[in-house]
Design an enzyme around this catalytic site. Structure first.
Site, PDB file in Angstrom:
ATOM      1  N   HIS A 167       0.843  -1.127   0.075  1.00 31.44           N
ATOM      2  CA  HIS A 167       0.010   0.166  -0.053  1.00 31.44           C
ATOM      3  C   HIS A 167       1.056   1.302   0.155  1.00 31.44           C
ATOM      4  CE1 HIS A 167       1.012   0.802   4.259  1.00 31.44           C
ATOM      5  NE2 HIS A 167       1.132  -0.681   4.051  1.00 31.44           N
ATOM      6  N   GLY A 168       0.372   2.222   0.150  1.00 30.48           N
ATOM      7  CA  GLY A 168       1.010   3.584  -0.080  1.00 30.48           C
ATOM      8  C   GLY A 168       2.326   3.760   1.045  1.00 30.48           C
TER       9      GLY A 168
END
Length: 175
Positions: free
Chosen positions: A13-14
């Site tokens: 994810h980020g």
């Protein structure tokens, strides 16, 4: 070579894609999950979340251990990402040498205990962390590279002390 190991329920994810991968110079992300390996949709989502130029492997714990121990990734900088500590217990029991594990996000589920604002564990997770610690694996908590690293085992022990003191403050009774 294994450059980093992270427990994160969100996998790629980020924070992982934009902060950890560049910070560690990762050339391959290895998602180790015995269920996701059978889901084409989840594997495709992980591939899309992986930064360009970085390879991805989605493997069972057994296949990951076989490949690591055979030296298949010795020329690469590998970040192992798992959802739960039980997968790391399996890797260690299969002979994979793990030095440091970064405990990232573990979402709240029914029956879990909050250790930090982003790490919630079940009793089984605590047992797995204690097992990893007993095998010499250093457990740290650091959400993003700019945060200070803290000892995750210390956080667990402090949580147990707080829990015990709360129990005692109610006269040894749960209400």
């Amino acid at each position: 070579m294994i450059t980093g190991v992270r427990i994160d329920g969100r996998l790629i994810h980020g924070q992982v894609a934009n902060l950890w991968i560049p910070k560690l110079g990762i050339t391959r992300v290895m998602v180790v999950d015995n269920d996701i390996v059978n889901s084409q949709i989840e594997k495709q989502s992980l591939k899309l979340a992986t930064p360009s130029g970085v390879k991805i492997s989605v493997l069972t714990a057994e296949k990951a251990a076989t490949n690591i121990l055979a030296g298949r990734y010795d020329s690469q900088k590998v970040l192992i990402v798992v959802k739960k500590p039980s997968v790391l217990v399996e890797l260690v029991n299969l002979g994979v040498p793990l030095e440091i594990v970064n405990v990232g996000n573990m979402s709240r589920v029914e029956g879990s205990k909050s250790i930090t604002k982003s790490v919630n564990v079940l009793e089984k997770d605590i047992e797995d962390f204690e097992y990893l610690d007993s095998k010499g694996v250093k457990l740290v908590h650091q959400m993003v590279p700019s945060d200070n690293e803290s000892s995750f085992i210390t956080l667990l022990k402090n949580h147990k002390i707080r829990e015990c003191n709360t129990w005692k403050s109610y006269g040894g009774k749960y209400y």
